[in-house]
Design an enzyme around this catalytic site. Sequence first.
Site, PDB file in Angstrom:
ATOM      1  N   ASP A   3       0.857  -1.188   0.000  1.00 28.33           N
ATOM      2  CA  ASP A   3       0.000   0.000   0.000  1.00 28.33           C
ATOM      3  C   ASP A   3       0.890   1.234   0.000  1.00 28.33           C
ATOM      4  O   ASP A   3       1.978   1.220   0.585  1.00 28.33           O
ATOM      5  CB  ASP A   3      -0.906   0.019   1.237  1.00 28.33           C
ATOM      6  CG  ASP A   3      -1.973  -1.063   1.193  1.00 28.33           C
ATOM      7  OD1 ASP A   3      -2.340  -1.494   0.084  1.00 28.33           O
ATOM      8  OD2 ASP A   3      -2.431  -1.481   2.276  1.00 28.33           O
ATOM      9  N   ASP A  40      -7.289  -1.324  -4.466  1.00 31.65           N
ATOM     10  CA  ASP A  40      -8.344  -0.917  -3.538  1.00 31.65           C
ATOM     11  C   ASP A  40      -9.289   0.094  -4.174  1.00 31.65           C
ATOM     12  O   ASP A  40     -10.511   0.042  -3.966  1.00 31.65           O
ATOM     13  CB  ASP A  40      -7.724  -0.314  -2.271  1.00 31.65           C
ATOM     14  CG  ASP A  40      -6.913  -1.326  -1.478  1.00 31.65           C
ATOM     15  OD1 ASP A  40      -7.197  -2.528  -1.598  1.00 31.65           O
ATOM     16  OD2 ASP A  40      -5.988  -0.911  -0.752  1.00 31.65           O
TER      17      ASP A  40
END
Length: 211
Positions: A119, A133
């Site tokens: 991330d 995401d």
Amino acid sequence: MRPVVRLLLLAVAVLAIDQASKAWALETFTEGERTPVLGDLLGLTLLHNPGAALGLADGMTWALTVAAVAVAVVILRVASRLGSRGWTVALGLLLGGAVGNLVDRMVRPPGVGRGHVVDFIAYGDWFVGNVADIAIVAAAGLIVLLSFRGIRVDGTRDADHAPGAATDEASGKAPADGGTDAGAPVDDGTRERDAHGDGGMPVARPGAVGE
């Protein structure tokens, strides 16, 4: 182009962008350091996430791996019934996002099925995510919208499947608005005029008059 082909092309595009952006983040940033983009609202922070988005399900990597595989299988099974462009886009985004994070869990440390997801997009102090995401959240929003509008995967609407929607046609009943059934004969008085003549008087048949 068939809907299933569009779905797969979109999923591959999402997967490619997701993996390329993660590779760039790994090469560019140091874990834990934040690079502001829009002040405190948006930034870039490298993070290896063992759980799901928003920091949920930490320590449940195996369960998330199985869930991602299940989602991919369901989407591929449903793809053969696609008839809606909106559902094609939604499922393409969902498949690409699910597989994007699944790749991380399969190939990244600490091991197969237990890999930590990369991330790097920091949304304020709330959570850190990635391109996969974003695709998943966009797909979820689109699915909610399509469901609210009553649009099904095959392109039909809920109203098309409502009880009694095709009853009149199937049973031959007259339309509920009192209209005339297209298949029923129309008696406009022609038969009576034919029997009595244009003036309303009976028409003598040849041979009917006595000698």
